[in-house]
Design an enzyme around this catalytic site. Structure first.
Site, PDB file in Angstrom:
ATOM      1  N   ASP A   1       0.152  -4.624  10.013  1.00 21.86           N
ATOM      2  CA  ASP A   1      -0.882  -3.723   9.536  1.00 21.86           C
ATOM      3  C   ASP A   1      -2.093  -4.594   9.222  1.00 21.86           C
ATOM      4  O   ASP A   1      -2.046  -5.429   8.311  1.00 21.86           O
ATOM      5  CB  ASP A   1      -0.402  -2.989   8.275  1.00 21.86           C
ATOM      6  CG  ASP A   1      -1.465  -2.028   7.763  1.00 21.86           C
ATOM      7  OD1 ASP A   1      -2.508  -1.875   8.426  1.00 21.86           O
ATOM      8  OD2 ASP A   1      -1.253  -1.414   6.686  1.00 21.86           O
TER       9      ASP A   1
ATOM     10  N   LYS B   1     -12.839  -0.965   6.604  1.00 17.59           N
ATOM     11  CA  LYS B   1     -13.406  -1.927   5.660  1.00 17.59           C
ATOM     12  C   LYS B   1     -14.366  -2.892   6.343  1.00 17.59           C
ATOM     13  O   LYS B   1     -15.459  -3.127   5.855  1.00 17.59           O
ATOM     14  CB  LYS B   1     -12.301  -2.754   4.991  1.00 17.59           C
ATOM     15  CG  LYS B   1     -11.046  -1.989   4.655  1.00 17.59           C
ATOM     16  CD  LYS B   1     -11.169  -1.200   3.388  1.00 17.59           C
ATOM     17  CE  LYS B   1     -10.247  -0.007   3.462  1.00 17.59           C
ATOM     18  NZ  LYS B   1      -9.229   0.084   2.486  1.00 17.59           N
TER      19      LYS B   1
ATOM     20  N   TRP C   1       0.890  -1.171   0.000  1.00 15.45           N
ATOM     21  CA  TRP C   1       0.000   0.000   0.000  1.00 15.45           C
ATOM     22  C   TRP C   1       0.925   1.216   0.000  1.00 15.45           C
ATOM     23  O   TRP C   1       1.789   1.320   0.870  1.00 15.45           O
ATOM     24  CB  TRP C   1      -0.864  -0.048   1.258  1.00 15.45           C
ATOM     25  CG  TRP C   1      -1.818   1.081   1.399  1.00 15.45           C
ATOM     26  CD1 TRP C   1      -2.718   1.523   0.467  1.00 15.45           C
ATOM     27  CD2 TRP C   1      -2.004   1.907   2.556  1.00 15.45           C
ATOM     28  NE1 TRP C   1      -3.440   2.559   0.967  1.00 15.45           N
ATOM     29  CE2 TRP C   1      -3.031   2.817   2.245  1.00 15.45           C
ATOM     30  CE3 TRP C   1      -1.408   1.966   3.817  1.00 15.45           C
ATOM     31  CZ2 TRP C   1      -3.472   3.773   3.156  1.00 15.45           C
ATOM     32  CZ3 TRP C   1      -1.848   2.911   4.716  1.00 15.45           C
ATOM     33  CH2 TRP C   1      -2.871   3.805   4.384  1.00 15.45           C
TER      34      TRP C   1
HETATM   35  N1  PMP Z   1      -3.239  -0.374   5.489  1.00 14.54           N
HETATM   36  C1  PMP Z   1      -3.595  -0.902   4.326  1.00 14.54           C
HETATM   37  C2  PMP Z   1      -2.839  -2.065   3.794  1.00 14.54           C
HETATM   38  C3  PMP Z   1      -4.675  -0.363   3.613  1.00 14.54           C
HETATM   39  O1  PMP Z   1      -5.025  -0.901   2.435  1.00 14.54           O
HETATM   40  C4  PMP Z   1      -5.392   0.724   4.156  1.00 14.54           C
HETATM   41  C5  PMP Z   1      -6.578   1.326   3.464  1.00 14.54           C
HETATM   42  N2  PMP Z   1      -6.536   1.453   2.120  1.00 14.54           N
HETATM   43  C6  PMP Z   1      -4.964   1.241   5.374  1.00 14.54           C
HETATM   44  C7  PMP Z   1      -3.891   0.663   6.024  1.00 14.54           C
HETATM   45  C8  PMP Z   1      -5.594   2.450   6.000  1.00 14.54           C
HETATM   46  O2  PMP Z   1      -6.885   2.324   6.385  1.00 14.54           O
HETATM   47  P1  PMP Z   1      -7.725   3.548   6.906  1.00 14.54           P
HETATM   48  O3  PMP Z   1      -8.587   3.996   5.782  1.00 14.54           O
HETATM   49  O4  PMP Z   1      -8.491   2.991   8.053  1.00 14.54           O
HETATM   50  O5  PMP Z   1      -6.804   4.630   7.337  1.00 14.54           O
END
Ligand code: PMP
Length: 410
Positions: free
Chosen positions: A218, A254, A136
């Site tokens: 994460d 999510k 990410w």
């Molecule tokens: N880590 C990963 C691997 C993600 O895909 C995401 C969201 N796209 C996040 C962290 C962050 O999530 P949030 O929207 O809750 O900040």
């Protein structure tokens, strides 16, 4: 005063959504942004969330006073339990702490800021932080912005075999300087949809322990990989049993569909209660200068759900429930897309679509093919070839499969 400010590049995933919005093609499909969609292509407010919202509105004892700096206590403890398990030895031994954060991003940010200041007793600007290749994209920037000067990739994805590069991954663990920090995706790896197996995780843990590497999980998709919260937390819980002191950034964006409420938690597993106490005292200082106090609505929604047996079962029971509804729809779209590509005789193998897990599929389409999909077919996906499986519906899947076919044969 601002004449010299350079124009920053837009965030890729949000730019893609804007381009999609402006596209007049009625057949257009957005497979970019990482958010759940129903089979009608709409966002989904989880039924359990609607129920809890009513409970909150009806509760006259609630007000809008500040929360404690570290957040709502009942949210922090229940969120950590979801990650570590009800019967976690670390929880029973009183050596788990938590910080309510602004989404998973906030949890990564808090963890990164803390580690840069305090990890291993030093200021750690030079400590290497390893993120998976690919990952990410925000991982790099979050750690760099916290002051880490050496954010590096570790080998993860083998493009040729469209699977985990275990040898490369273990090799990078073996050669990383002692005390390096490794960001590990707890489940449903973004963007590849490929996780280590249990045996592979055990190998990873063995090297990390022996080489004294720091584990920073994460966990942004718990529930999305298998539909089962416990199964998806297997790696995190295994590392706890192996005696690691570690962080786990949790996002409820999510799995609760609470994207804009910014609900996250940083779970801290330390050696003993005294360590946790001191870590949290420093976390308070960092939160104070960052957002001072966290917001309450999303955390309260999650806390009430997790702490009320019937609501918890509705969010994630063992039979039919909200998390499983989402996970099952993704599985259905995976099977369906793979079947359609095979029926069309699209060149290449498409087994990886059903082998990969979580919200995303790493299609293997190259940047040129992605450009063709967007320009010629109005099917929007990330330049890496990542597609959000939830963007597929029974109505658009034929069009998407035909678009992939046309792109590949072109
Ligand atoms: N880590 C990963 C691997 C993600 O895909 C995401 C969201 N796209 C996040 C962290 C962050 O999530 P949030 O929207 O809750 O900040």
């Amino acid at each position: 005063l601002f004449g010299e400010v350079p124009q920053a590049t837009p965030v890729a995933v949000f730019k893609l959504s804007n381009d999609f919005k402006e596209d007049p093609n009625p057949m257009k499909v957005n497979l970019g942004v990482g958010a759940y969609r129903t089979d009608e292509g709409q966002p989904w407010v989880l039924p359990v969330v609607k129920k809890v919202e009513k409970i909150i509105v009806a509760d006259n004892s609630l007000n809008h006073e500040y929360l404690p700096i570290l957040g709502l206590p009942e949210f922090r403890s229940s969120a950590s339990k979801i990650a570590l398990g009800e019967d976690s030895p670390a929880i029973q031994e009183n050596r788990v702490g938590a910080v309510q954060c602004l989404g998973g991003t906030g949890a990564l940010k808090m963890g990164a800021e803390f580690l840069r200041r305090w990890y291993n007793g030093n200021d750690n600007m030079k400590t290497p932080v390893y993120v998976s290749a690919p990952t990410w994209e925000n991982h790099n920037a979050v750690f760099a912005n916290a002051g880490f000067e050496d954010v590096r990739p570790y080998k993860y994805w083998d493009a040729e075999k469209r699977g985990l590069d275990l040898g490369g991954f273990l090799g990078d663990l073996e050669t990383a300087p002692k005390h390096s920090i490794f960001v590990l995706h707890a489940c449903a790896h973004n963007p590849t949809g490929t996780d280590p197996t249990h045996v592979e995780w055990m190998q990873v843990a063995e090297v990390m322990k022996r080489r004294k590497l720091f584990v920073f999980f994460d966990s942004a998709y718990q529930g999305f990989a298998s539909g089962c919260l416990d199964k998806d937390a297997w790696a995190v819980r295994y590392f706890v049993t192996q005696g690691f002191e570690m962080f786990c950034a949790q996002s409820f964006s999510k799995n609760f569909g609470l994207y804009n409420e910014r609900v996250g938690n940083l779970t801290i597993v330390a050696r003993d209660a005294d360590n946790v106490r001191r870590v949290l005292s420093q976390m308070e200082k960092i939160v104070r200068v960052t957002w001072s106090n966290p917001p309450s609505q999303g955390a309260r929604l999650v806390a009430i759900t997790l702490n009320t047996a019937e609501l918890l079962a509705e969010w994630w029971g063992r039979t039919q429930d909200n998390v499983k509804t989402m996970a099952d729809r993704v599985l259905l779209m995976r099977a369906s897309l793979q079947a359609k590509l095979q029926a069309l005789g699209t060149p290449g193998t498409w087994d990886h679509i059903t082998q990969q897990i979580g919200m995303f599929s790493f299609t293997g389409l190259n940047p040129k093919q992605v450009e063709y999909m967007i320009k010629e077919r109005s099917v929007y996906l990330m330049a890496s070839g990542r597609i959000n499986m939830c963007g597929l519906t029974t109505k658009n899947i034929d069009y998407v499969a035909e678009s992939i076919h046309e792109t590949v044969v072109n």
